[in-house]
Design a protein around this motif. Sequence first.
Motif, PDB file in Angstrom:
ATOM      1  N   GLY A   1       0.816  -1.204   0.000  1.00  8.49           N
ATOM      2  CA  GLY A   1       0.000   0.000   0.000  1.00  8.49           C
ATOM      3  C   GLY A   1       0.849   1.253   0.000  1.00  8.49           C
ATOM      4  O   GLY A   1       2.039   1.223  -0.342  1.00  8.49           O
ATOM      5  N   THR A   2       0.229   2.354   0.378  1.00  4.34           N
ATOM      6  CA  THR A   2       0.934   3.630   0.527  1.00  4.34           C
ATOM      7  C   THR A   2       0.665   4.166   1.930  1.00  4.34           C
ATOM      8  O   THR A   2      -0.376   3.879   2.530  1.00  4.34           O
ATOM      9  N   ALA A   3       1.614   4.919   2.442  1.00  3.47           N
ATOM     10  CA  ALA A   3       1.474   5.466   3.794  1.00  3.47           C
ATOM     11  C   ALA A   3       2.417   6.635   3.970  1.00  3.47           C
ATOM     12  O   ALA A   3       3.388   6.794   3.211  1.00  3.47           O
ATOM     13  N   ASP A   4       2.116   7.458   4.961  1.00  2.00           N
ATOM     14  CA  ASP A   4       3.065   8.471   5.410  1.00  2.00           C
ATOM     15  C   ASP A   4       4.027   7.756   6.355  1.00  2.00           C
ATOM     16  O   ASP A   4       3.650   7.384   7.469  1.00  2.00           O
ATOM     17  N   PHE A   5       5.247   7.573   5.920  1.00  2.00           N
ATOM     18  CA  PHE A   5       6.227   6.807   6.689  1.00  2.00           C
ATOM     19  C   PHE A   5       6.491   7.426   8.061  1.00  2.00           C
ATOM     20  O   PHE A   5       6.690   6.705   9.043  1.00  2.00           O
ATOM     21  N   VAL A   6       6.467   8.750   8.148  1.00  2.00           N
ATOM     22  CA  VAL A   6       6.730   9.403   9.429  1.00  2.00           C
ATOM     23  C   VAL A   6       5.619   9.073  10.428  1.00  2.00           C
ATOM     24  O   VAL A   6       5.873   8.640  11.555  1.00  2.00           O
ATOM     25  N   ALA A   7       4.371   9.273  10.013  1.00  2.00           N
ATOM     26  CA  ALA A   7       3.245   9.054  10.920  1.00  2.00           C
ATOM     27  C   ALA A   7       3.068   7.579  11.275  1.00  2.00           C
ATOM     28  O   ALA A   7       2.696   7.251  12.405  1.00  2.00           O
TER      29      ALA A   7
ATOM     30  N   PRO B   1       8.199  14.685  -0.177  1.00  2.00           N
ATOM     31  CA  PRO B   1       8.259  14.808   1.291  1.00  2.00           C
ATOM     32  C   PRO B   1       7.996  16.245   1.721  1.00  2.00           C
ATOM     33  O   PRO B   1       8.138  17.176   0.923  1.00  2.00           O
ATOM     34  N   ARG B   2       7.623  16.410   2.960  1.00  3.71           N
ATOM     35  CA  ARG B   2       7.434  17.749   3.526  1.00  3.71           C
ATOM     36  C   ARG B   2       8.309  17.884   4.758  1.00  3.71           C
ATOM     37  O   ARG B   2       8.230  17.079   5.680  1.00  3.71           O
ATOM     38  N   ARG B   3       9.174  18.898   4.750  1.00  2.00           N
ATOM     39  CA  ARG B   3      10.108  19.101   5.857  1.00  2.00           C
ATOM     40  C   ARG B   3       9.543  20.082   6.875  1.00  2.00           C
ATOM     41  O   ARG B   3       8.757  20.963   6.545  1.00  2.00           O
ATOM     42  N   ARG B   4       9.992  19.903   8.119  1.00  4.87           N
ATOM     43  CA  ARG B   4       9.666  20.871   9.160  1.00  4.87           C
ATOM     44  C   ARG B   4      10.569  22.088   8.978  1.00  4.87           C
ATOM     45  O   ARG B   4      11.791  21.943   8.930  1.00  4.87           O
ATOM     46  N   PRO B   5      10.003  23.295   8.887  1.00  3.72           N
ATOM     47  CA  PRO B   5      10.860  24.485   8.749  1.00  3.72           C
ATOM     48  C   PRO B   5      11.570  24.784  10.053  1.00  3.72           C
ATOM     49  O   PRO B   5      10.938  25.039  11.079  1.00  3.72           O
TER      50      PRO B   5
ATOM     51  N   LEU C   1      15.656  26.260  11.656  1.00  2.00           N
ATOM     52  CA  LEU C   1      17.085  26.536  11.542  1.00  2.00           C
ATOM     53  C   LEU C   1      17.897  25.562  12.385  1.00  2.00           C
ATOM     54  O   LEU C   1      19.090  25.391  12.168  1.00  2.00           O
ATOM     55  N   ARG C   2      17.246  24.900  13.349  1.00  2.00           N
ATOM     56  CA  ARG C   2      17.958  24.086  14.324  1.00  2.00           C
ATOM     57  C   ARG C   2      17.931  22.598  13.996  1.00  2.00           C
ATOM     58  O   ARG C   2      18.937  21.908  14.114  1.00  2.00           O
ATOM     59  N   ALA C   3      16.757  22.086  13.601  1.00  2.00           N
ATOM     60  CA  ALA C   3      16.583  20.644  13.412  1.00  2.00           C
ATOM     61  C   ALA C   3      16.365  20.327  11.941  1.00  2.00           C
ATOM     62  O   ALA C   3      15.900  21.161  11.161  1.00  2.00           O
ATOM     63  N   ARG C   4      16.703  19.102  11.560  1.00  2.00           N
ATOM     64  CA  ARG C   4      16.522  18.638  10.186  1.00  2.00           C
ATOM     65  C   ARG C   4      15.624  17.414  10.238  1.00  2.00           C
ATOM     66  O   ARG C   4      16.072  16.302  10.548  1.00  2.00           O
ATOM     67  N   GLY C   5      14.348  17.612   9.995  1.00  2.00           N
ATOM     68  CA  GLY C   5      13.421  16.501  10.104  1.00  2.00           C
ATOM     69  C   GLY C   5      12.273  16.615   9.117  1.00  2.00           C
ATOM     70  O   GLY C   5      12.015  17.683   8.558  1.00  2.00           O
ATOM     71  N   LEU C   6      11.584  15.502   8.934  1.00  2.00           N
ATOM     72  CA  LEU C   6      10.463  15.429   8.003  1.00  2.00           C
ATOM     73  C   LEU C   6       9.142  15.457   8.753  1.00  2.00           C
ATOM     74  O   LEU C   6       8.970  14.765   9.761  1.00  2.00           O
ATOM     75  N   ALA C   7       8.217  16.245   8.262  1.00  2.00           N
ATOM     76  CA  ALA C   7       6.856  16.214   8.793  1.00  2.00           C
ATOM     77  C   ALA C   7       6.042  15.131   8.101  1.00  2.00           C
ATOM     78  O   ALA C   7       5.110  14.576   8.683  1.00  2.00           O
ATOM     79  N   GLU C   8       6.421  14.807   6.862  1.00  2.00           N
ATOM     80  CA  GLU C   8       5.656  13.824   6.085  1.00  2.00           C
ATOM     81  C   GLU C   8       6.570  13.195   5.025  1.00  2.00           C
ATOM     82  O   GLU C   8       7.362  13.898   4.390  1.00  2.00           O
ATOM     83  N   LEU C   9       6.463  11.881   4.849  1.00  2.00           N
ATOM     84  CA  LEU C   9       7.235  11.168   3.832  1.00  2.00           C
ATOM     85  C   LEU C   9       6.345  10.084   3.215  1.00  2.00           C
ATOM     86  O   LEU C   9       6.258   8.973   3.724  1.00  2.00           O
ATOM     87  N   PRO C  10       5.650  10.398   2.113  1.00  2.00           N
ATOM     88  CA  PRO C  10       4.772   9.405   1.484  1.00  2.00           C
ATOM     89  C   PRO C  10       5.602   8.301   0.817  1.00  2.00           C
ATOM     90  O   PRO C  10       6.522   8.576   0.046  1.00  2.00           O
ATOM     91  N   VAL C  11       5.274   7.044   1.113  1.00  2.00           N
ATOM     92  CA  VAL C  11       5.978   5.905   0.517  1.00  2.00           C
ATOM     93  C   VAL C  11       4.975   4.889  -0.022  1.00  2.00           C
ATOM     94  O   VAL C  11       3.834   4.808   0.436  1.00  2.00           O
ATOM     95  N   ARG C  12       5.443   4.141  -0.998  1.00  2.00           N
ATOM     96  CA  ARG C  12       4.706   2.985  -1.516  1.00  2.00           C
ATOM     97  C   ARG C  12       5.538   1.756  -1.183  1.00  2.00           C
ATOM     98  O   ARG C  12       6.754   1.741  -1.389  1.00  2.00           O
ATOM     99  N   TYR C  13       4.891   0.729  -0.667  1.00  2.00           N
ATOM    100  CA  TYR C  13       5.625  -0.439  -0.182  1.00  2.00           C
ATOM    101  C   TYR C  13       4.873  -1.715  -0.559  1.00  2.00           C
ATOM    102  O   TYR C  13       3.673  -1.705  -0.814  1.00  2.00           O
ATOM    103  N   ALA C  14       5.623  -2.812  -0.624  1.00  2.00           N
ATOM    104  CA  ALA C  14       5.008  -4.112  -0.895  1.00  2.00           C
ATOM    105  C   ALA C  14       5.909  -5.212  -0.380  1.00  2.00           C
ATOM    106  O   ALA C  14       7.148  -5.122  -0.453  1.00  2.00           O
ATOM    107  N   ALA C  15       5.287  -6.257   0.165  1.00  2.00           N
ATOM    108  CA  ALA C  15       6.028  -7.409   0.669  1.00  2.00           C
ATOM    109  C   ALA C  15       6.401  -8.378  -0.442  1.00  2.00           C
ATOM    110  O   ALA C  15       7.180  -9.297  -0.207  1.00  2.00           O
ATOM    111  N   GLU C  16       5.876  -8.182  -1.623  1.00  2.00           N
ATOM    112  CA  GLU C  16       6.222  -8.994  -2.791  1.00  2.00           C
ATOM    113  C   GLU C  16       7.042  -8.140  -3.743  1.00  2.00           C
ATOM    114  O   GLU C  16       7.054  -6.911  -3.643  1.00  2.00           O
TER     115      GLU C  16
END
Length: 396
Positions: free
Chosen positions: A124-130, A370-374, A376-391
């Motif tokens: 499926g697809t998901a927001d990897f961060v959440a 992806p969507r980054r958190r604005p 100056l101090r931290a480098r992180g993602l607010a959202e990272l949409p991914v598509r994944y499959a076990a096959e």
Amino acid sequence: MDLQAELLEHPYSAYEKLRDAAPVCRITGTDGMPAWLVTRYDDVRAALADPRLSLDKAHANEGSYRGLSLPPALDANLLNMDPPDHTRIRKLVSRAFTPRRTEQLRAPIRATADRLLDDLGPAGTADFVAAYAAPLPVIVICDLLGIPEDRRLDFRAWTDTLIAPDPSRPRAAKEAVVSMLSFLTELIGHKRSRPADDLLSDLIAVRDSDGDRLGEDELMSLAFLILFAGYENTVQLIGNAVHALLEHPAQLELLRRDPARLPAAVEEFARYEGPALLAIRRFPTEDVTIAGVTVPAGETVLLSLSAANRDPARFSRPDILDTGRDTSGHLALGHGIHYCLGAPLARAETEIALAALLERFPVLEAAGAPRRRPSLRARGLAELPVRYAAEAALPV
């Protein structure tokens, strides 16, 4: 060039320009306060270990950037202390926060990672961060400290508010701090009367050979720091690592074929795109010269860990992700007496999170921008949409 906008939107290209033209540069932070930004590896590493650069806000001039404003009960933490107080507190904490405890957490961390991946389903697809990068560190750090499950969503919401304050809600960060203080006061009181097999109970009980123990504000501040930093740094390290692999499929395939490379790869992820753009602010106790620039006593110094880790004078082709490179000496988790106390746990969580993810899903790719958190101090993602499959084939 609008330096603040450039640092927010394109930090690595901005750091490159500053390393070449102005390795010690006066900037204005998002709060309007001035500070000195240091960007070259040798200067940053030396400054991290320089005892003249104090973390104690008592040494800051009026009008200097001081960082997050906290009530006194949360401010007496290791990120605001110099020796001898820092030495004493760190020694006490080390008695409870041991490598053995981290090693014992590896199996529960893997079980939690597997459970979160089970919840995603086979494809499926998901927001990897959440769905994965954020809940895993929350569960781990809350289990470690003994925080009840019914309060963990509150904790995550408070922490997210502090990591990335919403300009449209100017009181939200203050309200989050007040709520967290109230929660920790209640929790510590409960642990005093009913100690359990968790880190917070151990911190309440720990004493040194002279009978010294943590004071009330020290204990409260330390619990806050472990919760906040243990969540923030790890969620960003895991998220940044997966994003880097999605952008470098050849490196992703190398790790799939040889999972034994993962511990070294985690160090490269930390170097390449670590969770902290900047170390905690520092205040010179006397005039200090850095790279030929004199910084007056009491003014704020910001040491860019990310700029140092991308300095070509220290790392060959630093803007290239290479999970096989020698990353020794990277500064993503600090250097000197303030080196990150939770570094072994952050490394273990990231390694285990990636191992479980790559084993479970032979197909993993980006499903949107992806969507980054604005920040100056931290480098992180607010959202990272991914598509994944076990096959091996993605669903149509």
